[in-house]
Enzyme design. Structure first.
Site, mmCIF file in Angstrom:
data_model
loop_
_atom_site.group_PDB
_atom_site.id
_atom_site.type_symbol
_atom_site.label_atom_id
_atom_site.label_comp_id
_atom_site.label_asym_id
_atom_site.label_seq_id
_atom_site.Cartn_x
_atom_site.Cartn_y
_atom_site.Cartn_z
ATOM 1 N N ASP A 105 44.211 50.096 34.501
ATOM 2 C CA ASP A 105 44.303 49.348 33.242
ATOM 3 C C ASP A 105 44.126 47.845 33.439
ATOM 4 O O ASP A 105 44.598 47.062 32.631
ATOM 5 C CB ASP A 105 45.640 49.643 32.550
ATOM 6 C CG ASP A 105 46.825 49.152 33.361
ATOM 7 O OD1 ASP A 105 46.630 48.815 34.554
ATOM 8 O OD2 ASP A 105 47.940 49.107 32.830
ATOM 9 N N GLU A 106 43.490 47.436 34.506
ATOM 10 C CA GLU A 106 43.401 46.011 34.782
ATOM 11 C C GLU A 106 42.120 45.697 35.551
ATOM 12 O O GLU A 106 41.754 46.441 36.454
ATOM 13 C CB GLU A 106 44.618 45.610 35.632
ATOM 14 C CG GLU A 106 44.761 44.127 35.833
ATOM 15 C CD GLU A 106 45.914 43.826 36.787
ATOM 16 O OE1 GLU A 106 47.061 43.776 36.334
ATOM 17 O OE2 GLU A 106 45.643 43.654 37.986
ATOM 18 N N ASP A 153 44.174 42.769 31.083
ATOM 19 C CA ASP A 153 45.259 43.707 31.353
ATOM 20 C C ASP A 153 45.560 44.454 30.063
ATOM 21 O O ASP A 153 45.889 43.835 29.045
ATOM 22 C CB ASP A 153 46.484 42.904 31.835
ATOM 23 C CG ASP A 153 47.604 43.822 32.316
ATOM 24 O OD1 ASP A 153 47.383 45.050 32.375
ATOM 25 O OD2 ASP A 153 48.692 43.301 32.616
#
Lengths: 399, 366
Positions: free
Chosen positions: A107-108, A12
Site C-alpha cells: 500500500d505504499e 501511502d
C-alpha cells in the site's frame, strides 16, 4: 549525484485493508473495523480503520489485545487476493505519472517526479491529480508526502494523514527539524532513539548538528547515515523494479498455529512454503543453487540450515526435497517449533542448462500452474499433497 | 630391516605409491608408506583407506624386516640426494635411517604393525585389457564425471563387465559419455562405480602400449595391476542413474562435422561465451554450421564451417565446454551430431566407430 532539485512523492494508502473492507461492505462504513489474518488466538491485526485506531488499535497488535481495547469493533478476515489486485490497479495509475516508481509495500510507493511534475503543473497539482484518479477509480483515499528525498517525503506524508497532501521544501527543513522528535524520522527505531537521547540528542535538528566523529564512535558505520538523516539529506534513489538488483535470496516463513513437532504438519507446511518460493523464482526468472530452512523454537531461538544443491532449480518439489532433508536433521533438536521457513539462495539468472534426467513434463506443468495461479489467485492450483487444507495465504505489509 | 637400492628406483617407487595418500590424515599412520623387504626387492605400499597403491623396487636386503615412514618427508629427502646407492634401515624405536654417500638422515617412523594392509580382492570377477585401450576408455569418459560431492554416485565412473567387453559410463546429469571396449579373459559379470580419483591415478601409469592390465572386481573394492603397480580402490556404493533411458532412440537431423576444425572454432568462440555461462549457439544454414556466442560485457563471436547435413535446419545452444571436452578426446577426423529439436538431447559419435557415444543436453537459447 546532484540531489538539490529532486521531487520525491511518497504515496501511502489510508488504512488500506480496512478501507477496502469498508468499501466492499457499506455496513462497515464509519465503524471501527479490525482486519485479521484469521480469528485465532495467535492472530495479529493486519489493519485497523481510523475509527478503530481511535481506540488505540494498530496493525501488528495481537488480536486478543485489540479485541480488549475495542470490543465493539467489526472483525473481518483478510482478503489478500483482493488487496493485491487493488494494489496493482493503484500502482498502474501512478505509472501514468512517472516510470520511476518504487513499490515499498502493498500500500505504499515512492515516485521520483523530478522533471515530470512540471508537465502536470507542478508537484502539488500532480499529487492532487493522482489522489483524484485513485479516488474515482477505486473509491479509496491516500496521503501523498512531497520532499526533496525519500526520507522527507515519508515524513511529510506522516504529518497530514489521512487523505492528506503535504510538501516539505528543502528550505523548510531546518525550521521543521529544529523541533521534530528524532523518533519521527523513518528508520530510527526505539533503541536508536533511546541511545541518542542519552547523548542529549532529542530532535532531528540536533542530530544533524551532532559531531559526526562522536556518532561514528557510538553507531559505527551507521553514524554518518544518522547525521545525514538529521540534516534531512537523503540521496537514496527511487529504484523501480526493473532496475532493482537481483535479490540475493528469496524466502517464505510461516508461524504455526501452535508450537509443534508433528512431522506431518511440518512437512506439509514446508511443501507449501517451497511451492511459494519456487513460484517467485519462476516469476523472476531465477534459479536457486542453495536451499535453506529457518526454524524458530518455542524459546524464540532461531536457527537456519542450508545446503548447496547439484543443479540450480526453480521447481517446488526439488526445493521441498532438500528442505525436508534439512528439517529431518534439524528435528534432532527436541524443542517444539514455533515458526518454519524455506529460503532459496545463490540465485542465478536463467541461462539454463537442461538436465538429462530432468522430467521435461514438470517444467511444462509448473508453467501451466503458474499461469492459472496468476489468473485465479495464488495456490488455486496446487500439489495434491496440499489439498484439503486450510488456506494459508499471507501478505506482507509494513505498518 | 636394512637394505640398499638405487636412489632413483626408491625415489620413483615411493613417489608413485604415495599418490594414494590424500593429505594430512588425522591418523598419522595413513600418511606413512610401508616398506617391506622381500627377496631381492622392497615392497612399497601406501593406503589412505580409500585408495591404496603398491609396487616393488629392486634392492639388496641385508636384514629382512619392515618399516613405515612419512611419505612426504622421505620423498622430499630422496628427491635431492645424489644419484647413488641409498641404504635404508630402521631401529627398534622405529627411527628410519637413510644414508647416501656423505648424507645421513634419521626420520621418525611408526611401527609397521599399525599399518592397515590393502584389502584382499577375490579373483572370481576379473578381466584383462591393454594399457592403450584402457587409457582411451578412461580418457573418453572421465571428463563427464560430476565434481559435485553432494551426489557421490556421480563422482565416479560406472564399469559394466560383460561376457567379452566392458562398458564404461560417466555422467554429471548434463551430459553422458558411454564407451565400450573388448576385453580378454573376462570372468563373471559385474557392475561397479569407480571413484574418479582412482582412475586419475591409473591413467598416469598407462601408456600407449599393448601390455596388459589386469582388473579384479569385488563387492566393495576394485584392483588394477598395471606396469607392476597395484591400485586398489574403494567402490562408490549406490545405484547409478538409469542412463540408457536418456540416450535418444531416434533423431531428425544428422550433421557430419570435421572434428579438429570444429574444436578450434568452438574454443575460439568460447573466449566470448565463457562470460555468458559458456553458451554457444549452433545454427545450420544449408551445408554451413554457424556458431555464435554473445556476452553483454565482452562482445560477440561468429564462426562458421562446412558440414554435411541430413534433415531440416536447426538452431540449438550448448555449453561450449561440453563440446570441447568431447572433441578433444574423440580421436577421429569427423564426428556425427544427431539432433531433433532445440530442447532435445543431442548425440555425438565418432565417424567410423560405434564404440563411443556422447549425449549432451542443450541450454536455453533465449
Amino acid at each position: 549525484m546532484d540531489t538539490t532539485d529532486r521531487t520525491i512523492f511518497l504515496l501511502d494508502m489510508d488504512a488500506f485493508f480496512a478501507s477496502i473492507e469498508q468499501r466492499e461492505d457499506p455496513n462497515l462504513m464509519g465503524k471501527p473495523v479490525i482486519v485479521v489474518g484469521s480469528a485465532s488466538q495467535r492472530s495479529v491485526v493486519c489493519a485497523a480503520s481510523y475509527e478503530a485506531r481511535g481506540f488505540g488499535v494498530h496493525s501488528a497488535m495481537p488480536y486478543v489485545q485489540a479485541a480488549r481495547l475495542c470490543p465493539q469493533a467489526k472483525v473481518v478476515a483478510a482478503h489478500p487476493g483482493l488487496y493485491r489486485s487493488v494494489s496493482r490497479n493503484i500502482f498502474s495509475i501512478c505509472e501514468n505519472f512517472t516510470d520511476m516508481l518504487e513499490i515499498s509495500s502493498i500500500d505504499e510507493c515512492y515516485m521520483d517526479m523530478t522533471g515530470t511534475a512540471e508537465r502536470f503543473g507542478g508537484a502539488v497539482r500532480a499529487a492532487v491529480m493522482i489522489k483524484e484518479r485513485i479516488r474515482s477509480a477505486e473509491r479509496l483515499s491516500c496521503t501523498i508526502g512531497i520532499g526533496p528525498g525519500k526520507l522527507v517525503a515519508k515524513l511529510a506524508a506522516g504529518i497530514k494523514k489521512p487523505d492528506g497532501l503535504y510538501q516539505i521544501k528543502r528550505q523548510d527543513i531546518p525550521k521543521l527539524f529544529s523541533t521534530l522528535p528524532i523518533s519521527k524520522l523513518h528508520g530510527i527505531g526505539a533503541k536508536t532513539a533511546a541511545k541518542l537521547k542519552s547523548m542529549g540528542i532529542t530532535t532531528a535538528g540536533s542530530l544533524g548538528r551532532a559531531d559526526r566523529r562522536v556518532l561514528a564512535r557510538v553507531f559505527g558505520t551507521m553514524g554518518d547515515a544518522l547525521a545525514d538523516m538529521g540534516a534531512g539529506r537523503d540521496d537514496s534513489p527511487v529504484i523501480p523494479y526493473y532496475m532493482r538488483p537481483r535479490p540475493k535470496s528469496l524466502s517464505h516463513e510461516h508461524t504455526l498455529e501452535k508450537d509443534t513437532r508433528d512431522p506431518g504438519l511440518l512437512r506439509h507446511t514446508l511443501r507449501y512454503l517451497s511451492e511459494q518460493v519456487a513460484y517467485r523464482l519462476r516469476n523472476q526468472g531465477l534459479y536457486a543453487k542453495n536451499v535453506g530452512i529457518t526454524l524458530r523454537f518455542r524459546d524464540l531461538e532461531r536457527i537456519t540450515r542450508s545446503r548447496t544443491i547439484g543443479n540450480a532449480t526453480d521447481d517446488g518439489l526439488a526445493i521441498y526435497k532438500t528442505a525436508q532433508e534439512l528439517l529431518e536433521i534439524a528435528m534432532k533438536d527436541p524443542r517444539p517449533i514455533r515458526l518454519i521457513g524455506v529460503s532459496a539462495g545463490s540465485l542465478e539468472e536463467g541461462i539454463m542448462q537442461y538436465g538429462l534426467f530432468d522430467n521435461p513434463k514438470r517444467k511444462t506443468l509448473s508453467e501451466v500452474v503458474d499461469g492459472l495461479n496468476s489468473r485465479f489467485g495464488s495456490m488455486s492450483v496446487k500439489p495434491a499433497s496440499l489439498l484439503n487444507t486450510e488456506e494459508n495465504d499471507h501478505i506482507t505489509f509494513k505498518g | 630391516m636394512r637394505a640398499t637400492c638405487a636412489r632413483k628406483d626408491l625415489y620413483h617407487g615411493i613417489q608413485t605409491v604415495s599418490r594414494a595418500i590424500a593429505g594430512r590424515s588425522a591418523w598419522p599412520i595413513l600418511n606413512n608408506v610401508l616398506i617391506r623387504s622381500e627377496e631381492g626387492q622392497l615392497r612399497l605400499t601406501a593406503f589412505d583407506l580409500e585408495l591404496g597403491m603398491e609396487c616393488t623396487v629392486p634392492a639388496s636386503v641385508s636384514t629382512p624386516g619392515s618399516l613405515t615412514v612419512p611419505a612426504r618427508l622421505i620423498v622430499d629427502v630422496l628427491a635431492t640426494l645424489p644419484e647413488a646407492e641409498v641404504e635404508i634401515s630402521v631401529d627398534e624405536q622405529n627411527q628410519v635411517n637413510v644414508r647416501c654417500e656423505k648424507s645421513d638422515y634419521t626420520i621418525l617412523g611408526l611401527p609397521p604393525e599399525e599399518f592397515r594392509p590393502l584389502p584382499e580382492i577375490p579373483g572370481d570377477r576379473s578381466f584383462e585389457i591393454t594399457e592403450a585401450a584402457l587409457r582411451d576408455v578412461i580418457k573418453q569418459t572421465i571428463f563427464a564425471v560430476s565434481p559435485d560431492e553432494t551426489r557421490a554416485i556421480l563422482t565416479g565412473t560406472l564399469f559394466i563387465l560383460g561376457e567379452d567387453a566392458i562398458k564404461v559410463v560417466s555422467t554429471d546429469t548434463h551430459r553422458l559419455a558411454v564407451r565400450e571396449s573388448p576385453v580378454a579373459k573376462a570372468s563373471g559379470e559385474a557392475s561397479c562405480i569407480v571413484p574418479k580419483r582412482a582412475l586419475d591415478e591409473l591413467s598416469r601409469l598407462l601408456e600407449d602400449s599393448d601390455s596388459g592390465v589386469t582388473v579384479f572386481i569385488a563387492d566393495s573394492q576394485i584392483k588394477f595391476i598395471a606396469k607392476g603397480v597395484t591400485i586398489v580402490s574403494r567402490l562408490i556404493d549406490g545405484q547409478f542413474p538409469n542412463y540408457e533411458r536418456v540416450i535418444p532412440g531416434e533423431f531428425q537431423k544428422k550433421l557430419t562435422i570435421p572434428a579438429e576444425e570444429f574444436l578450434a572454432k568452438v574454443r575460439r568462440a568460447s573466449i566470448v561465451a565463457r562470460e555468458n555461462a559458456n553458451r554457444i549457439v549452433l545454427r545450420t544454414e544449408g551445408d554451413r554450421l554457424v556458431m555464435t556466442a554473445e556476452s553483454g560485457d565482452v562482445g560477440k563471436a561468429y564462426e562458421e564451417l562446412e558440414i554435411v547435413k541430413d534433415g531440416e535446419d536447426i538452431e540449438i545452444a550448448f555449453n561450449a565446454k561440453y563440446l570441447t571436452e568431447f572433441l578433444s578426446v574423440v580421436g577421429t577426423e569427423g564426428v556425427f551430431m544427431e539432433l531433433t529439436g532445440s530442447l532435445n538431447p543431442g548425440a555425438m559419435k565418432p565417424v567410423g566407430k560405434d564404440n563411443y557415444l556422447y549425449v549432451l543436453m542443450p541450454m536455453q537459447i533465449m
